[in-house]
Design a protein around this motif. Structure first.
Motif: not given
Length: 498
Positions: A55-63
């Protein structure tokens, strides 16, 4: 045997051993440099990823980083895309709410919690049922001959003849559906379980993230849990009327993805079978909401849990694209493990390759390590591949050991269990630990778990041995199976029609 014959035999064994070692050393997992695994670790567990919380930007960046690694290796998207959207929602419970009867009142957040549904206000008749449950196979029906339309059902948590903690939660949606179908306006379950009530309040009395389902439309009836102590205002003399003043909860969608890619196997027959190599890439986030922050460090980087495992999956992906295994491989990085195995649970219900063609899942996860001579394999003896695990770990100077803390039930606490429950043999490959000691707890879910305090040479060996074990299992003539009597054997027999 004479000396001449003995010398010839010894020479022959040495030559054969040397040839075998040479063949082993030629495998690409041996040529992957430490700089590669270190690079993956430093990126995935960087401060810029902000703890990789779904739900946060860092998770999307890692994905996105993981997907780009798959793309660069030439791996195919599993279903037209490297991303499998996992529909989650964060539920913020109401701050105001009371239950009032002639016997007294109870307050939300201390005496009771809202499990499902939205706000509700008014005075209602009640009906008391043992469990508000129906089991047609056993001829059990609490609703038989009972009119609950427009009423509030008061009942006990769980289902008849079961004290299992997971059953208390598993029955919520079914109870919700049964009550709604019969016209009830609310259901109040008395929490008479021996589990601590304050744990229920801490978990359900604060914002929580869960799977978004059809029942998440806001149309479900109000569903409450009340402590056994506070429930006296309801069960004393079987109270016939109750006044509810329950505030509305807020629901916010969470954007997050599993990341997956496929490599076709090299064997004409075995390529129709799949191994899943998995690890969760999410962590708990940043700031005080994530845990106890230390001075100057507010990001929970999750180097050990679970950038470690994600690096191993990426290492296997690189090695297998150079020399393909016989069976096909699905590489998958799960999201939302830290929120209750949600990413893997969603995958198990929405698989990208057929479950009955998935013969093994080798999951990577762990809280950390305190013995760099070992690899801890949760379920080492349960799926018939101990020999492969022993061979792979020895090749890199390590020793495979089984779960050192069976009382913790670790097998059922990581993403492997989502596929194990479907019948697929699924152990977890963890960094070496002998116990949950101070060294583990120094870093487990702590802001101190950074890339700069892990042993990068051990990370490389972990990733290489994981890859080699996966290769040996993928190349087996016979697919793995649960050992006889394992609790998941019945599900295996059903899935594979044994």
């Amino acid at each position: 045997m004479n000396n001449k014959a003995l010398t010839a035999l010894t020479l022959g064994l040495l030559v054969a051993g040397s040839a075998s070692a040479q063949k082993l050393q030629d495998l690409p997992e041996y040529s992957i440099p430490q700089s590669q695994t270190t690079k993956h670790m430093n990126i995935l567990a960087a401060d810029e990823m902000l703890g990789r919380k779904p739900g946060e930007q860092g998770n999307l960046m890692a994905g996105r980083y993981i997907a780009e690694q798959f793309r660069a290796l030439g791996l195919k998207p599993a279903n037209g895309s490297y991303f499998q959207k996992v529909p989650l929602e964060t539920v913020i419970p109401p701050r105001e709410g009371t239950i009032t009867t002639t016997e007294g009142s109870a307050k939300i957040g201390t005496d009771f919690v809202l499990m499902q549904g939205s706000g509700l206000e008014g005075s209602f008749e009640t009906v008391h049922l043992p469990y508000a449950w129906i089991d047609k196979d056993k001829g059990y029906d609490d609703y038989k001959g009972v009119d609950v339309k427009g009423k509030v059902i008061i009942t006990s948590v769980g289902v008849p003849d079961s004290e299992a903690p997971n059953q208390l939660f598993a029955s919520i949606e079914d109870k919700q559906k049964l009550a709604k179908e019969r016209g009830a306006v609310a259901i109040i379950e008395v929490f008479n379980s021996p589990r601590p009530w304050n744990m229920v309040v801490r978990y359900f009395g604060r914002p929580s993230t869960k799977m978004k389902t059809a029942a998440s439309s806001g149309e479900e009836i109000t569903h409450l849990w009340i402590s056994s102590t506070s429930a006296k205002i309801l069960v004393a003399n079987k109270i016939s009327k109750v006044n509810l003043e329950i505030g509305a909860r807020k629901v916010k969608d969470v954007l997050t993805y599993n990341v997956a890619a496929v490599l076709e196997g090299s064997d004409p027959q075995l390529k129709d079978e799949y191994l899943i190599l998995s690890a969760h890439y999410d962590h708990v986030g940043h700031g005080a909401a994530a845990g106890n922050v230390s001075a100057g460090d507010t990001v929970f980087n999750g180097a050990r849990d679970n950038a470690f495992g994600t690096v191993a999956v990426l290492t296997a992906a690189e090695a297998f694209t150079k020399v393909k295994p016989k069976r096909s491989i699905l590489f998958i990085a799960y999201t939302a493990e830290e929120m209750g195995l949600l990413g893997s649970r969603y995958y198990a219900e929405h698989p990208l390759v057929p479950l009955n063609k998935t013969v093994f899942n080798m999951n990577c996860d762990g809280a950390g390590y305190n013995d760099m001579t070992k690899i801890t394999i949760i379920g080492l003896d349960r799926t018939g591949v101990k020999e492969e695990f022993d061979t792979a770990t020895r090749a890199f100077g390590l020793t495979a050991m089984d779960d050192p803390a069976p009382e913790q039930n670790l097998f059922d606490r990581s993403d492997n269990v989502s596929l194990a429950a479907k019948g697929i043999p699924a152990p977890t490959y963890s960094p070496g630990f002998n116990a949950f000691d101070a060294e583990i707890n120094t870093y487990y879910h702590q802001a101190a778990d950074n890339p700069d305090n892990i042993d990068h040479s051990y990370l490389l060996k972990y990733a290489q041995s994981y890859t080699y074990a996966a290769r040996l299992i993928a190349n087996r003539a016979q697919a793995p199976a649960w050992i006889s009597g394992d609790k998941y054997e019945q599900a295996y027999n059903k899935l594979f029609a044994k």
